[in-house]
Design a protein around this motif. Sequence first.
Motif, PDB file in Angstrom:
ATOM      1  N   ILE A  17      27.553   4.218  65.589  1.00 50.23           N
ATOM      2  CA  ILE A  17      27.853   5.541  65.906  1.00 50.23           C
ATOM      3  C   ILE A  17      26.469   6.676  65.760  1.00 50.23           C
ATOM      4  CG2 ILE A  17      29.357   7.636  65.444  1.00 50.23           C
ATOM      5  CD1 ILE A  17      31.589   5.639  64.820  1.00 50.23           C
ATOM      6  N   PHE A  18      26.330   7.314  66.698  1.00 45.77           N
ATOM      7  CA  PHE A  18      25.259   8.272  66.384  1.00 45.77           C
ATOM      8  C   PHE A  18      25.915   9.344  65.552  1.00 45.77           C
ATOM      9  CE2 PHE A  18      22.159  11.667  67.440  1.00 45.77           C
ATOM     10  CZ  PHE A  18      20.890  10.930  66.976  1.00 45.77           C
ATOM     11  N   ILE A  19      25.457   9.961  64.320  1.00 49.26           N
ATOM     12  CA  ILE A  19      25.870  11.179  63.744  1.00 49.26           C
ATOM     13  C   ILE A  19      25.145  12.308  63.834  1.00 49.26           C
ATOM     14  CG2 ILE A  19      26.654  12.126  61.504  1.00 49.26           C
ATOM     15  CD1 ILE A  19      27.365   9.068  60.764  1.00 49.26           C
ATOM     16  N   VAL A  20      25.627  13.263  64.174  1.00 52.74           N
ATOM     17  CA  VAL A  20      25.022  14.565  64.432  1.00 52.74           C
ATOM     18  C   VAL A  20      25.400  15.516  63.200  1.00 52.74           C
ATOM     19  CG1 VAL A  20      24.220  16.540  65.595  1.00 52.74           C
ATOM     20  CG2 VAL A  20      24.481  14.301  66.854  1.00 52.74           C
TER      21      VAL A  20
ATOM     22  N   TYR B 205      33.664   5.629  55.737  1.00 54.14           N
ATOM     23  CA  TYR B 205      33.352   4.583  55.183  1.00 54.14           C
ATOM     24  C   TYR B 205      33.407   3.424  56.134  1.00 54.14           C
ATOM     25  CZ  TYR B 205      32.883  -0.021  52.405  1.00 54.14           C
ATOM     26  OH  TYR B 205      32.241  -0.994  51.746  1.00 54.14           O
ATOM     27  N   ASN B 206      34.530   3.502  56.914  1.00 51.64           N
ATOM     28  CA  ASN B 206      35.002   2.341  58.012  1.00 51.64           C
ATOM     29  C   ASN B 206      33.935   2.710  59.192  1.00 51.64           C
ATOM     30  OD1 ASN B 206      36.833   1.182  56.638  1.00 51.64           O
ATOM     31  ND2 ASN B 206      38.543   2.273  57.432  1.00 51.64           N
ATOM     32  N   GLU B 207      33.660   3.741  59.492  1.00 49.03           N
ATOM     33  CA  GLU B 207      32.751   4.268  60.501  1.00 49.03           C
ATOM     34  C   GLU B 207      31.280   3.554  60.446  1.00 49.03           C
ATOM     35  OE1 GLU B 207      32.903   8.445  61.111  1.00 49.03           O
ATOM     36  OE2 GLU B 207      35.052   8.122  62.232  1.00 49.03           O
ATOM     37  N   ALA B 208      31.020   3.865  59.100  1.00 49.38           N
ATOM     38  CA  ALA B 208      29.605   3.440  58.810  1.00 49.38           C
ATOM     39  C   ALA B 208      29.231   1.885  59.546  1.00 49.38           C
ATOM     40  CB  ALA B 208      29.403   3.189  57.250  1.00 49.38           C
ATOM     41  N   GLY B 209      30.141   0.959  59.420  1.00 51.15           N
ATOM     42  CA  GLY B 209      30.051  -0.206  60.145  1.00 51.15           C
ATOM     43  C   GLY B 209      29.971  -0.149  61.631  1.00 51.15           C
TER      44      GLY B 209
ATOM     45  N   SER C  95      29.387  11.216  66.671  1.00 47.22           N
ATOM     46  CA  SER C  95      30.353  11.782  65.968  1.00 47.22           C
ATOM     47  C   SER C  95      29.503  13.170  65.515  1.00 47.22           C
ATOM     48  CB  SER C  95      30.795  11.146  64.751  1.00 47.22           C
ATOM     49  OG  SER C  95      31.226  11.819  63.319  1.00 47.22           O
ATOM     50  N   PHE C  96      30.331  14.284  65.712  1.00 44.78           N
ATOM     51  CA  PHE C  96      29.760  15.690  65.376  1.00 44.78           C
ATOM     52  C   PHE C  96      30.570  16.024  63.771  1.00 44.78           C
ATOM     53  CE2 PHE C  96      29.508  15.509  70.085  1.00 44.78           C
ATOM     54  CZ  PHE C  96      27.939  15.587  70.099  1.00 44.78           C
ATOM     55  N   ARG C  97      29.323  16.259  62.937  1.00 42.22           N
ATOM     56  CA  ARG C  97      30.061  16.998  61.613  1.00 42.22           C
ATOM     57  C   ARG C  97      29.406  17.891  60.927  1.00 42.22           C
ATOM     58  NH1 ARG C  97      30.525  10.716  59.064  1.00 42.22           N
ATOM     59  NH2 ARG C  97      31.290   9.665  60.914  1.00 42.22           N
ATOM     60  N   ASN C  98      30.156  18.647  60.175  1.00 41.26           N
ATOM     61  CA  ASN C  98      29.749  19.747  59.518  1.00 41.26           C
ATOM     62  C   ASN C  98      28.728  20.726  60.390  1.00 41.26           C
ATOM     63  OD1 ASN C  98      29.626  21.385  57.289  1.00 41.26           O
ATOM     64  ND2 ASN C  98      27.548  20.351  56.429  1.00 41.26           N
TER      65      ASN C  98
ATOM     66  N   SER D 254      34.162  11.250  67.143  1.00 46.42           N
ATOM     67  CA  SER D 254      35.022  12.036  66.341  1.00 46.42           C
ATOM     68  C   SER D 254      34.187  13.586  66.144  1.00 46.42           C
ATOM     69  CB  SER D 254      35.003  11.635  64.908  1.00 46.42           C
ATOM     70  OG  SER D 254      33.738  11.219  64.169  1.00 46.42           O
ATOM     71  N   ILE D 255      34.771  14.505  65.731  1.00 46.20           N
ATOM     72  CA  ILE D 255      34.376  15.984  65.581  1.00 46.20           C
ATOM     73  C   ILE D 255      35.172  16.423  64.233  1.00 46.20           C
ATOM     74  CG2 ILE D 255      34.492  18.125  66.282  1.00 46.20           C
ATOM     75  CD1 ILE D 255      34.697  17.271  69.121  1.00 46.20           C
ATOM     76  N   ILE D 256      34.197  16.427  63.145  1.00 50.13           N
ATOM     77  CA  ILE D 256      34.651  16.575  61.786  1.00 50.13           C
ATOM     78  C   ILE D 256      34.093  17.740  61.285  1.00 50.13           C
ATOM     79  CG2 ILE D 256      34.992  15.410  59.569  1.00 50.13           C
ATOM     80  CD1 ILE D 256      34.840  12.690  60.948  1.00 50.13           C
ATOM     81  N   SER D 257      35.109  18.348  60.474  1.00 50.65           N
ATOM     82  CA  SER D 257      34.507  19.852  59.756  1.00 50.65           C
ATOM     83  C   SER D 257      33.614  20.586  60.653  1.00 50.65           C
ATOM     84  CB  SER D 257      33.672  19.376  58.382  1.00 50.65           C
ATOM     85  OG  SER D 257      34.416  18.642  57.654  1.00 50.65           O
ATOM     86  N   VAL D 258      34.127  20.952  61.547  1.00 49.87           N
ATOM     87  CA  VAL D 258      33.534  21.873  62.580  1.00 49.87           C
ATOM     88  C   VAL D 258      34.264  23.348  62.667  1.00 49.87           C
ATOM     89  CG1 VAL D 258      32.716  22.163  65.032  1.00 49.87           C
ATOM     90  CG2 VAL D 258      32.464  19.976  63.906  1.00 49.87           C
ATOM     91  N   ASP D 259      33.593  24.466  62.600  1.00 48.20           N
ATOM     92  CA  ASP D 259      34.492  25.632  62.422  1.00 48.20           C
ATOM     93  C   ASP D 259      35.076  25.792  63.967  1.00 48.20           C
ATOM     94  OD1 ASP D 259      33.879  25.671  59.865  1.00 48.20           O
ATOM     95  OD2 ASP D 259      32.540  27.424  59.793  1.00 48.20           O
ATOM     96  N   GLU D 260      34.047  25.695  64.858  1.00 46.99           N
ATOM     97  CA  GLU D 260      34.587  26.186  66.193  1.00 46.99           C
ATOM     98  C   GLU D 260      33.954  25.139  67.314  1.00 46.99           C
ATOM     99  OE1 GLU D 260      34.506  29.802  69.441  1.00 46.99           O
ATOM    100  OE2 GLU D 260      33.320  29.820  67.621  1.00 46.99           O
ATOM    101  N   VAL D 261      34.895  24.689  68.200  1.00 40.10           N
ATOM    102  CA  VAL D 261      34.156  23.783  69.138  1.00 40.10           C
ATOM    103  C   VAL D 261      34.699  24.502  70.334  1.00 40.10           C
ATOM    104  CG1 VAL D 261      34.949  21.457  70.177  1.00 40.10           C
ATOM    105  CG2 VAL D 261      35.273  21.761  67.921  1.00 40.10           C
TER     106      VAL D 261
END
Length: 162
Positions: A84-87, A77-81, A108-111, A131-138
């Motif tokens: 940031i480009f979300i992938v 929610y805080n990032e929404a402001g 931000s890389f997610r899911n 950020s890198i969130i909910s990524v199985d393997e980096v």
Amino acid sequence: MSNNQQDENKKTITIRGVNKDLYERMVNIARNSGKTVGEVMNQAMMTFLGIAGKVGEKIDEATQKTISVGKAFIEGYNEAGKNIFIVSDLEELRITKNEIVSLGKPVSFRNIKRLILDDIDQQTIDTYIDSIISVDEVVVPSTINKLLLLQKCKFVKKITVL
């Protein structure tokens, strides 16, 4: 164990407030199984305590997961402001340093199941990866400091070096 110690562990104990019907059922189970009421009660109490311990552990796990999800929600929610480009929501993504830098803002890389950061360097990670969130393997080059990378990661299962 000596006989005195065994006798000490098998004292007569009076419990008030026991439901009469439940007690009678316990007596019938003891008779049918050839055991004493005390043996059946001991087994029942050990089983109950074992289950109660497992339930307590599961409640603790669920509480911790709920707290983690809540924190992630608040951070999202805080990032929404932020600008940031979300992938998100990909099986696999292979991305280069030039692609990230040319975006001109943090990403931000997610899911994502597998995220491959080919020719990335530490400075690009520090500057352009939010950020890198909910990524199985980096997957990263061996020149990357994994501890610094982990500061940007949440719910990442595995980091692999190229």
